[in-house]
Design a protein around this motif. Structure first.
Motif, PDB file in Angstrom:
ATOM      1  N   VAL B 116      77.347  29.953  35.910  1.00 26.94           N
ATOM      2  CA  VAL B 116      77.020  31.222  35.065  1.00 26.94           C
ATOM      3  C   VAL B 116      76.260  30.889  33.979  1.00 26.94           C
ATOM      4  N   GLU B 117      76.322  30.098  33.298  1.00 24.49           N
ATOM      5  CA  GLU B 117      75.474  29.550  31.950  1.00 24.49           C
ATOM      6  C   GLU B 117      74.047  29.506  32.227  1.00 24.49           C
ATOM      7  N   PHE B 119      72.555  30.513  34.949  1.00 25.79           N
ATOM      8  CA  PHE B 119      72.154  31.776  35.474  1.00 25.79           C
ATOM      9  C   PHE B 119      71.595  32.359  34.182  1.00 25.79           C
ATOM     10  N   GLY B 120      72.730  32.402  33.127  1.00 27.30           N
ATOM     11  CA  GLY B 120      72.186  33.197  31.887  1.00 27.30           C
ATOM     12  C   GLY B 120      71.026  32.780  31.283  1.00 27.30           C
ATOM     13  N   ARG B 123      68.082  34.039  33.782  1.00 29.58           N
ATOM     14  CA  ARG B 123      67.905  35.490  33.988  1.00 29.58           C
ATOM     15  C   ARG B 123      66.840  36.043  33.467  1.00 29.58           C
ATOM     16  N   ARG B 146      74.119  35.358  44.756  1.00 36.18           N
ATOM     17  CA  ARG B 146      73.473  36.401  43.684  1.00 36.18           C
ATOM     18  C   ARG B 146      71.982  36.349  43.419  1.00 36.18           C
ATOM     19  N   THR B 226      89.400  27.567  36.292  1.00 40.40           N
ATOM     20  CA  THR B 226      88.807  28.799  35.687  1.00 40.40           C
ATOM     21  C   THR B 226      88.018  29.388  36.443  1.00 40.40           C
TER      22      THR B 226
END
Lengths: 310, 412
Positions: B116-117, B119-120, B123, B146, B226
């Protein structure tokens, strides 16, 4: 930290005569000197803040996209849903700040007045942990506080863990994954931010003042209470702010040293932003955190009544 | 389909079947959903954060490929995810050989640390239709999915990857997030299993997720991950539910079950990779763990055990993909093809210790290390393959809903 860094008191337009006289290139010099800082602030603070503010009042979903609809409910939702996290963050940060002050003040005092030629060595030792990364330093605490480690063993033998457990700070004879571990981690990681400003304001106190107080028959405790401490107040204020502000937004310590019951607002914001991808709520939470810190800091500075920060 | 011309007949046929008749075929419903969302997205994109399906159409447009002129390749991978020389950490034997054989200069960055990091991080460029400055990125399957949904991954050309076409293990070919593997090539497979430290459990065996959640003797010493997919997926499997296809009610039931274990302090923490040290020391007695980590831990700590739960385990893949606007797609395909040569794949697997997605690698691995070749966590046996499940492919809205519910459980 942003609250700490108001742009230097530049001559605002009000003071400057509107049309610069011919050959007045010197009048512009302060502005040229300010330019890098202003550009920095604009690009890395003002512009992101603007986008953040716009995001915080958008609505929609991650699939459909988010649109600016002035959806203020994001704020009330974030407030009601994460009140516990806000409260916890501020409590943990306050506790860590207090611990930092209690640990840091004697140390700074010692370095400033008693260290002699060891002064520089001791100062380097205060900063030395910063040569490794924040993450590594926090991970190291997992080893120190380990369940089977000597520290937990010793505290358990002294029945101190029973005391902290009654206070709700620890659990089941362990330190890791408890509130105490998170507060300890925060304290350790931000301690130098407390010690350095304290040292710099203590170091400026003229030792002759101590002698004068003693000549007037003040006991050592009175000297400290009436002379040293009041003169070090700017350092205390700066140190507490430099500790409290980053600590309340921290998420690494809670993530690595806490259980689900100790997660702070930083963890919630990170999760909302990266995993849930509810950007508006995350932005609203960030603004609420900033507002909360700003209010606390304003009240604190008013009470502490100091103009000079360092 | 001219791209298949260069392939052996039966393989080309099989590949084509999976694209036209299989899950890969573009159904009417999918097409409608895509165009509908794209139309809505265009309106929203004017202000705010664009819709996820927005790029679906434009993603199909071909980005220019400079591979012929520029013999270079920029590869972003996870840390410790490629073989290095025993003596010199800066030497990467398989990658060096690829560079020598192909004449393509690879700039290898270990800058992916968290799906997720990362991707952030990329992005904004992808959204703005700019290059990310990378030609290959290694993402976990859900994240690769995604990017594909957004139209941010380039379609790969099987003609350039004969090894991939012939040697990819059949079970990886029709992934839910990328039917027919048109955009991604698995780098390694990840199995989520139950691991325990038998010294910390005092010899007690931990064989199920149920035990993690309820066994009194593990109170305050059990942990889960997590990552929502791993933790909820394993709990769903334990409840006898199908994690490849579940309802919101089933998800809620699984989350409630985990919440109960949080409330009564059974679960100590939710962890990322950092469970490794705690499990090693015994602070965590039992937890959900990634198989590759377990294999490596077992080298150093004989007390570490793993169990494939009887109710099944979750597996995922880390996929290589070429992001939109990458300049060197053909070079990227050449690298993917290189790592699907069983010999190279075995060399890689011997070092990274994750599941090898390449058929025929077992024999090659046996030449390097017999023990590793026999380890079901690297080359799964029939039984292990049968017990493996993939987490359901979620669209962006479902992902948000589920992640939000899961975040509440883990306290954030």
């Amino acid at each position: 930290m942003t609250a700490l860094a108001p742009p230097p008191p530049a001559a605002p337009e009000a003071d400057a005569p509107p049309p610069p006289p011919p050959g007045g290139r010197r009048k512009l010099t302060p502005y040229w000197l300010l330019l890098p800082a202003i550009l920095w602030l604009l690009v890395f603070f003002a512009v992101p803040m603007f986008f953040q503010a716009s995001t915080s009042v958008q609505s929609g979903s991650s699939g459909e996209g988010y649109e600016l609809t002035w959806h203020w409910a994001n704020y009330t939702d974030a407030m009601s849903e994460y009140a516990e996290h806000f409260g916890r963050s501020i409590m943990y940060a306050a506790a860590a700040t207090l611990l930092c002050l209690v640990i840091g003040y004697p140390l700074a005092y010692m370095i400033a007045f008693r260290a002699g030629r060891w002064r520089n060595v001791l100062l380097v030792m205060v900063i030395a942990p910063f040569f490794t990364s924040f993450l590594i330093r926090t991970l190291a605490w997992k080893h120190i506080l380990s369940d089977g480690g000597p520290l937990v063993g010793a505290l358990d033998a002294l029945h101190l863990l029973d005391v902290t457990a009654t206070l709700g700070m620890t659990e089941d004879d362990r330190l890791l994954a408890t509130p105490l571990a998170v507060i300890c981690g925060l304290t350790y990681n931000f301690l130098p931010f407390m010690i350095l400003p304290l040292y710099s304001s203590l170091e400026r106190i003229n030792p002759a003042l101590h002698e004068a107080a003693q000549d007037l028959y003040a006991k050592p405790a009175t000297v400290f209470r009436k002379v040293t401490f009041p003169l070090s107040l700017p350092g205390v204020v700066a140190g507490t702010l430099l500790t409290f502000i980053p600590a309340s937004g921290d998420y690494i310590n809670a993530k690595l040293l806490g259980s689900p019951g100790e997660q702070m607002i930083g963890n919630a914001i990170q999760r909302q932003f990266l995993n849930v991808r509810d950007y508006p709520t995350a932005a609203a939470m960030s603004f609420l955190l900033m507002a909360a810190i700003l209010i606390i800091v304003t009240v604190y500075i008013r009470r502490a009544g100091t103009e000079e920060l360092v | 389909m001219d791209v298949f011309d260069s392939l052996p007949e039966p393989i080309a046929k099989a590949w084509e079947r999976s694209l036209t008749g299989g899950k890969a075929a573009l159904s009417r419903r999918r097409l409608l959903a895509a165009t509908g969302a794209a139309a809505g997205g265009a309106a929203l994109a004017a202000c705010g954060i664009p819709a996820s399906d927005d790029g679906k159409k434009k993603g199909e447009s071909k980005d220019p490929d400079y591979s012929k002129k520029e013999k270079e390749l920029i590869f972003s991978n996870w840390t410790l995810y490629i073989d290095v020389d025993d003596k010199d950490e800066n030497k990467r034997p398989t990658l060096d050989r690829f560079q020598k054989e192909s004449g393509i200069k690879v700039k290898y960055n270990e800058d992916v640390n968290d799906n997720v990091e990362f991707f952030g991080k990329i992005r904004p460029q992808l959204e703005a239709g700019q290059s990310t400055g990378r030609d290959i990125i290694c993402f976990s399957d859900f994240m690769a999915g995604r990017l594909i949904r957004h139209g941010w991954a380039q379609r790969l050309d099987p003609k350039n990857m004969p090894n991939v076409v012939t040697n990819m293990e059949p079970r990886f070919r029709n992934a839910a997030h990328d039917p027919g593997r048109q955009y991604t090539v698995p780098w390694a497979g990840l199995a989520t299993v139950v691991a325990y430290n038998k010294k910390a459990t005092k010899g007690r065996k931990v064989t199920s997720v149920e035990q993690l959640l309820t066994d009194e003797s593990l109170k305050g010493k059990a942990a889960m991950l997590t990552e929502m997919q791993d933790t909820v997926g394993m709990t769903l499997l334990d409840m006898g539910k199908d994690c490849t296809k579940f309802t919101e009610d089933e998800f809620d039931a699984a989350v409630a079950r985990i919440q109960k274990a949080v409330d009564n302090k059974q679960l100590r923490r939710f962890t990322g990779n950092d469970y490794v040290e705690e499990l090693d020391k015994g602070d965590i007695a039992a937890c959900l763990a990634w198989a590759g980590d377990v294999v490596q831990m077992q080298f150093e700590n004989p007390d570490i055990e793993f169990v494939i739960p009887q109710k099944g385990y979750l597996y995922a893949t880390d996929d290589l993909l070429v992001p939109a606007k990458a300049r060197h797609k053909a070079n990227a395909e050449a690298l993917m093809d290189f790592y699907y040569d069983p010999k190279n794949a075995a060399e890689l697997a011997a070092w990274v210790n994750y599941i090898c997605p390449v058929a025929g690698a077992k024999e090659e691995l046996a030449k390097i290390d017999k023990e590793l070749a026999a380890d079901p966590l690297i080359i799964p046996d029939e039984k292990m393959i049968k017990a493996g499940r993939v987490f359901m492919e979620l669209d962006d809205d479902a992902e948000t809903t589920y992640e939000d519910k899961f975040s509440k459980v883990i306290g954030a």
